[in-house]
Design a protein around this motif. Structure first.
Motif, short mmCIF file in Angstrom:
data_model
loop_
_atom_site.label_atom_id
_atom_site.label_comp_id
_atom_site.label_asym_id
_atom_site.label_seq_id
_atom_site.Cartn_x
_atom_site.Cartn_y
_atom_site.Cartn_z
N THR A 196 -1.99 3.04 6.23
CA THR A 196 -0.74 3.33 6.94
C THR A 196 -1.03 4.22 8.15
O THR A 196 -1.74 3.80 9.04
N THR A 197 -0.51 5.44 8.16
CA THR A 197 -0.67 6.29 9.35
C THR A 197 -1.07 7.71 8.96
O THR A 197 -0.94 8.12 7.80
N ILE A 225 -5.42 5.98 0.42
CA ILE A 225 -4.68 4.74 0.66
C ILE A 225 -3.77 4.88 1.87
O ILE A 225 -3.73 4.01 2.75
N PHE A 226 -3.03 5.99 1.93
CA PHE A 226 -2.13 6.19 3.07
C PHE A 226 -2.91 6.31 4.38
O PHE A 226 -2.49 5.78 5.41
N ILE A 232 8.14 9.57 4.34
CA ILE A 232 6.82 8.92 4.26
C ILE A 232 6.96 7.43 4.59
O ILE A 232 6.11 6.87 5.30
N GLY A 233 8.02 6.79 4.09
CA GLY A 233 8.24 5.37 4.39
C GLY A 233 8.42 5.14 5.88
O GLY A 233 7.86 4.19 6.45
N GLN A 234 9.20 6.00 6.52
CA GLN A 234 9.40 5.90 7.97
C GLN A 234 8.09 6.10 8.71
O GLN A 234 7.73 5.33 9.61
N ALA A 235 7.36 7.14 8.31
CA ALA A 235 6.11 7.48 8.98
C ALA A 235 5.04 6.41 8.77
O ALA A 235 4.21 6.18 9.65
N ALA A 236 5.07 5.74 7.61
CA ALA A 236 4.08 4.70 7.33
C ALA A 236 4.20 3.54 8.30
O ALA A 236 3.22 2.87 8.63
N TRP A 266 0.81 -1.20 0.00
CA TRP A 266 0.00 0.00 0.00
C TRP A 266 0.86 1.27 0.00
O TRP A 266 0.48 2.28 -0.62
N SER A 267 2.00 1.21 0.67
CA SER A 267 2.89 2.37 0.67
C SER A 267 3.43 2.65 -0.73
O SER A 267 3.50 3.80 -1.17
#
Length: 276
Positions: free
Chosen positions: A96-97, A91-92, A140-144, A32-33
């Motif tokens: 995700t977050t 989606i995010f 964004i990857g870290q935060a996800a 999803w990321s």
């Protein structure tokens, strides 16, 4: 959507997910990321094409883009851009977050309004600050994964920040006449080639330092330092060639070398996490 450009953004998102997880990230979260990131970057790029459709007609490199040729109307392109951008945010947010969603929205807004509208046609340092949008996927990857940001993620951000100008200026050297015809003040258009090369050296040397700090901050193995330095030597050889003999051919080789460096470096970060 400029998917070849999007590829590089995904290349840096994957190691960010591994670093954030400190191992193999959840497969669903990764999917999803990457999908959300593809749609977000593609949406921003499509907005860029809508805004620059008239300018694109003046450049050989971009004259055949679908909006410039009339294959797709501005209205339909704008609708497409809006839909996939909003879909990426959904989606995010769902998978995700909240922080990843906010950062994605900021990346889209900054690329469209900050870089495309405010910076690109008004300053030769456009890609230096406009490149911030391209740095966002690592945050964004870290935060996800964690819904937070770390020192390592910010260092990775800085690595992309310093990598972007010499990477893009190498391309701009090759297409200097195109940018001049369109009235876009890319640095190679408005500054002597020696000044451009000097600024390439400044940014690439800063990138070298940060690339090693990322490895140290993430607590990865020392052998990564050695391989990273070898990669850097390969890139610097091309920069030395451009310094000694400024030409479109050497600029093109430097552009390719920068892509190879970032791709292999990103792979090494993933490998470093797996072998930790």
């Amino acid at each position: 959507m400029k998917l070849r450009v999007v590829e590089l953004l995904l290349v840096t998102t994957v190691p960010a997910l591994f670093l954030a997880t400190n191992g193999i990230p959840d497969l669903s979260l990764t999917f999803w990321s990457l999908l959300g990131g593809t749609l977000a970057a593609g949406g921003a790029n499509a907005f860029n094409m809508v805004i620059e459709s008239d300018t694109d007609k003046l450049m050989k490199r971009t004259a055949n883009r679908p909006i410039s040729t009339g294959q797709i109307s501005k209205r339909n392109a704008l609708l497409f851009s809006s839909i996939i951008s909003l879909l990426s945010l959904a989606i995010f947010y769902i998978f995700t977050t909240e922080l990843a969603t906010v950062l994605t929205a900021l990346a889209i807004i900054f690329y469209v309004f900050g870089y495309t509208i405010a910076l690109k046609r008004h300053t030769s340092q456009n890609i230096v600050w406009g490149g911030i949008a391209g740095c966002m996927p690592v945050l964004i990857g870290q935060a996800a994964v964690t819904n937070s940001l770390t020192a390592t993620s910010w260092l990775f951000f800085l690595l992309i920040f310093f990598w972007t100008p010499p990477h893009f200026w190498a391309l701009a050297v090759r297409y200097k006449d195109d940018y001049a015809a369109a009235g876009i003040p890319m640095l190679p258009v408005v500054a002597p080639i020696r000044s451009v090369i000097n600024q390439m050296w400044f940014h690439s040397l800063a990138m070298v330092i940060v690339s090693l700090l990322v490895i140290r901050s993430a607590g990865l193995s020392n052998w990564l330092f050695v391989i990273t330095l070898l990669l850097i030597v390969g890139w610097k050889r091309q920069l030395i060639k451009l310094t000694k003999q400024p030409s479109e051919v050497n600029a093109g080789k430097l552009f390719q070398a920068s892509i190879i460096f970032l791709s292999i470096y990103s792979f090494l970060l993933v490998l470093g996490v797996l072998l930790k």
